[in-house]
Design a protein around this motif. Structure first.
Motif, short mmCIF file in Angstrom:
data_model
loop_
_atom_site.label_atom_id
_atom_site.label_comp_id
_atom_site.label_asym_id
_atom_site.label_seq_id
_atom_site.Cartn_x
_atom_site.Cartn_y
_atom_site.Cartn_z
N MET A 40 0.76 -1.18 0.01
CA MET A 40 -0.28 -0.05 -0.05
C MET A 40 1.05 1.32 0.11
O MET A 40 1.83 1.36 0.71
N LYS A 44 1.06 2.22 -6.92
CA LYS A 44 0.63 1.23 -8.03
C LYS A 44 -0.49 1.90 -8.78
O LYS A 44 -0.62 1.88 -10.25
N ASP A 63 -8.87 -2.79 -6.93
CA ASP A 63 -9.72 -2.31 -5.96
C ASP A 63 -11.02 -1.57 -6.29
O ASP A 63 -12.05 -1.84 -5.74
N ILE A 74 -14.08 -0.55 0.17
CA ILE A 74 -13.27 -1.68 0.76
C ILE A 74 -13.31 -1.57 2.21
O ILE A 74 -13.26 -2.87 2.56
N ARG A 87 -10.49 -11.37 0.73
CA ARG A 87 -9.43 -11.85 -0.24
C ARG A 87 -10.02 -12.90 -1.13
O ARG A 87 -9.73 -13.17 -2.21
N GLY A 108 -4.28 -4.59 -5.44
CA GLY A 108 -4.33 -4.42 -4.27
C GLY A 108 -3.31 -4.82 -3.43
O GLY A 108 -2.61 -5.89 -3.92
N GLY A 109 -2.64 -4.20 -2.51
CA GLY A 109 -1.20 -4.40 -1.77
C GLY A 109 -1.38 -5.94 -1.42
O GLY A 109 -0.28 -6.61 -1.22
N GLY A 110 -2.22 -6.48 -0.84
CA GLY A 110 -2.23 -7.78 -0.20
C GLY A 110 -2.60 -9.04 -1.36
O GLY A 110 -2.22 -10.03 -0.92
N ARG A 147 -7.99 2.84 4.30
CA ARG A 147 -7.44 1.55 4.14
C ARG A 147 -7.20 0.78 5.58
O ARG A 147 -6.78 1.05 6.50
N LEU A 149 -6.70 -2.01 7.10
CA LEU A 149 -5.66 -2.56 7.74
C LEU A 149 -4.67 -1.94 8.81
O LEU A 149 -4.28 -2.12 9.59
N ARG A 169 5.28 -10.45 3.24
CA ARG A 169 4.83 -10.38 1.86
C ARG A 169 5.92 -10.44 0.79
O ARG A 169 5.76 -10.76 -0.61
C1 S3P Z 1 -4.51 -4.09 1.16
C2 S3P Z 1 -4.48 -3.04 0.28
C3 S3P Z 1 -5.28 -2.22 -0.43
C4 S3P Z 1 -6.72 -2.84 -0.59
C5 S3P Z 1 -7.13 -3.27 0.92
C6 S3P Z 1 -6.11 -4.35 1.63
C7 S3P Z 1 -3.47 -4.82 1.59
O1 S3P Z 1 -5.00 -1.89 -1.60
O2 S3P Z 1 -6.75 -4.05 -1.28
O3 S3P Z 1 -7.26 -2.23 1.76
O4 S3P Z 1 -3.68 -5.93 2.11
O5 S3P Z 1 -2.17 -4.34 1.44
P1 S3P Z 1 -3.78 -0.93 -2.06
O6 S3P Z 1 -2.51 -1.48 -2.11
O7 S3P Z 1 -4.40 -0.19 -3.31
O8 S3P Z 1 -3.93 0.47 -1.10
#
Ligand code: S3P
Length: 202
Positions: A40, A44, A63, A74, A87, A108-110, A147, A149, A169
Motif C-alpha cells: 500500500m 501502483k 480495488d 473496501i 481475499r 491491491g497490496g495484499g 485502508r 488494515l 509479503r
Molecule cells: C490491502 C491493500 C489495499 C486494499 C485493501 C488491503 C493490503 O490496496 O486492497 O485495503 O492488504 O495491503 P492498495 O494497495 O491499493 O492500498
C-alpha cells in the motif's frame, strides 16, 4: 474498472497497430497484461495510469473494480465480510475479470500474497514489483482512513507494521518478473524496464 484517466480512447484506432504486426516505433508494443504489485502506498494506481497513458492502452484498478462490482467501499467490505471474505472476492475478481487484450492493472497490496494469485498473474502476463522502503511508505500513507488494515495506527506503529508485513509479503512480491525501486520512479523508466524484460518485446 477501466479508468479513462489513462487517456486511452476505446473508439480510436490503436496506435499499437494490429497485434502480431511489428511496430517500428521505439515504444514498447504491449502484447499482454501488465500487473503492478507492491505494498500500500508504493504508487501502483498512479504508475498504472501513467504507464497506460504512455502505452495508449486501458488501465484497470482491481480495488476500484471490487468497489464497483460489490457496491461497497473496501472498508465496508472488510467490516461486513472480514479480511477472508475480502481475499476470496479479490482473488475471484482477479481471475474472472474480462481483461482487454492489452492493459495495465493496479492490484491491491495484499492480492499477490493470497491463494495462487501471484502464480496466476505470472502465468497470464507481466508482473512488476514496485519496491519501496518502509519509511518511504509511511510518509506516503498519511491519509489512511480508507485502508482498513492500517487506519488506526500512528506513524511509529505503522512503520513497525510495514516492516513485519514486508517480511511476510516480500517472498510473494519478489516472484514478480520485474522488481524495480519505486521511489521517484517515472513511467518512462518503468516502460524501459518492461522493454528490457526478457520475452516481453517483439
Ligand atoms: C490491502 C491493500 C489495499 C486494499 C485493501 C488491503 C493490503 O490496496 O486492497 O485495503 O492488504 O495491503 P492498495 O494497495 O491499493 O492500498
Amino acid at each position: 474498472m477501466v479508468d479513462e484517466n489513462s487517456g486511452y480512447d476505446r473508439k480510436a484506432k490503436s496506435p499499437l497497430g494490429d497485434l502480431g504486426v511489428s511496430n517500428s516505433s521505439s515504444h514498447l508494443r504491449v502484447q499482454r497484461l501488465i500487473f503492478l504489485v507492491g505494498y500500500m502506498g508504493c504508487g501502483k494506481s498512479t504508475k498504472a495510469k501513467q504507464l497506460a497513458h504512455r502505452l495508449q492502452c486501458p488501465v484497470i484498478d482491481l480495488d476500484a473494480e471490487i468497489v464497483n462490482k460489490s457496491g461497497k467501499t473496501i472498508a465496508e467490505f472488510f467490516e461486513e465480510f472480514g479480511e477472508s471474505g475480502f481475499r476470496d472476492y479479490e482473488s475471484e475478481t482477479l481471475k474472472t475479470y474480462d481483461y482487454p487484450e492489452n492493459c495495465v492493472i493496479a492490484t491491491g497490496g495484499g492480492l499477490p500474497c493470497f491463494f495462487d494469485n501471484m502464480d496466476w498473474m505470472n502465468a497470464h502476463g507481466e508482473t512488476v514489483y514496485l519496491e519501496m522502503e518502509p519509511a518511504q511508505l509511511v510518509s506516503r500513507l498519511q491519509n489512511r482512513q480508507k485502508r482498513p488494515l492500517i487506519k488506526d495506527l500512528d506513524d511509529e506503529q505503522l512503520l513497525e507494521f510495514i516492516k513485519i508485513k514486508l517480511e511476510e509479503r516480500n517472498p510473494f512480491y519478489r516472484k514478480s518478473k520485474i522488481i524495480i525501486n519505486a521511489f521517484d520512479l517515472d513511467a518512462e523508466t518503468l516502460e524501459h524496464a518492461l522493454n528490457e524484460s526478457k520475452g516481453f518485446t517483439n
